[in-house]
Design a protein around this motif. Structure first.
Motif, PDB file in Angstrom:
ATOM      1  N   GLN A  28      31.295  51.706  42.747  1.00  0.00           N
ATOM      2  CA  GLN A  28      30.258  51.931  43.734  1.00  0.00           C
ATOM      3  C   GLN A  28      29.270  53.008  43.297  1.00  0.00           C
ATOM      4  OE1 GLN A  28      29.556  50.211  46.511  1.00  0.00           O
ATOM      5  NE2 GLN A  28      31.119  48.804  45.788  1.00  0.00           N
ATOM      6  N   CYS A  30      27.152  53.992  40.729  1.00  0.00           N
ATOM      7  CA  CYS A  30      26.539  53.556  39.482  1.00  0.00           C
ATOM      8  C   CYS A  30      25.985  54.727  38.683  1.00  0.00           C
ATOM      9  CB  CYS A  30      25.419  52.564  39.778  1.00  0.00           C
ATOM     10  SG  CYS A  30      25.999  51.051  40.560  1.00  0.00           S
ATOM     11  N   CYS A  42      24.476  47.581  37.342  1.00  0.00           N
ATOM     12  CA  CYS A  42      25.276  47.961  38.512  1.00  0.00           C
ATOM     13  C   CYS A  42      24.379  48.114  39.732  1.00  0.00           C
ATOM     14  CB  CYS A  42      26.029  49.254  38.226  1.00  0.00           C
ATOM     15  SG  CYS A  42      27.006  49.860  39.609  1.00  0.00           S
ATOM     16  N   TYR A  43      23.250  48.801  39.566  1.00  0.00           N
ATOM     17  CA  TYR A  43      22.310  48.963  40.676  1.00  0.00           C
ATOM     18  C   TYR A  43      21.791  47.607  41.156  1.00  0.00           C
ATOM     19  CZ  TYR A  43      22.041  54.046  40.124  1.00  0.00           C
ATOM     20  OH  TYR A  43      22.327  55.378  40.078  1.00  0.00           O
ATOM     21  N   GLN A  46      24.415  45.849  43.216  1.00  0.00           N
ATOM     22  CA  GLN A  46      24.515  46.458  44.540  1.00  0.00           C
ATOM     23  C   GLN A  46      23.367  46.015  45.439  1.00  0.00           C
ATOM     24  OE1 GLN A  46      24.803  50.692  44.091  1.00  0.00           O
ATOM     25  NE2 GLN A  46      27.024  50.633  43.896  1.00  0.00           N
ATOM     26  N   GLU A  49      24.048  42.451  46.581  1.00  0.00           N
ATOM     27  CA  GLU A  49      25.106  42.407  47.584  1.00  0.00           C
ATOM     28  C   GLU A  49      24.580  42.886  48.929  1.00  0.00           C
ATOM     29  OE1 GLU A  49      28.320  44.738  46.073  1.00  0.00           O
ATOM     30  OE2 GLU A  49      28.775  43.331  44.460  1.00  0.00           O
TER      31      GLU A  49
END
Length: 90
Positions: A28, A30, A42-43, A46, A49
């Motif tokens: 969570q 990043c 990763c960002y 997120q 999502e």
């Protein structure tokens, strides 16, 4: 080994497995990822999502929604008619 010990060890193992967060939730933060490409990926995941969570559920059956709205209007009209029939000041 004692069979109760094995049962208790198995129960503890199952409890730990169920309480462990999934791998997706471990990443969570990043900002702690050192490689720039991985951090940006990763960002992006997120953001996708979060956008998927915020997206409203589409109306699957438009006629059902119209029927519900029509029924609500009929109910409102019935309530207004019953309120108008109340004798005020009798």
């Amino acid at each position: 080994m004692d069979s109760t010990f094995v049962k208790h060890a198995l129960l503890v193992f199952i409890a730990l497995a169920l309480s462990a967060p999934p791998a997706a939730t471990l990443e969570q933060n990043c900002r702690f990822i050192q490689a720039k490409a991985e951090r940006e990926g990763c960002y992006k995941r997120q953001e996708e999502e979060l956008a998927a969570k915020r997206k409203p559920a589409p109306v699957t059956d438009e006629s059902r929604a119209l029927e519900t709205q029509r029924q609500m209007r009929q109910d409102d009209d019935a309530v207004y008619r019953s309120i108008n029939n109340i004798c005020r000041g009798c």
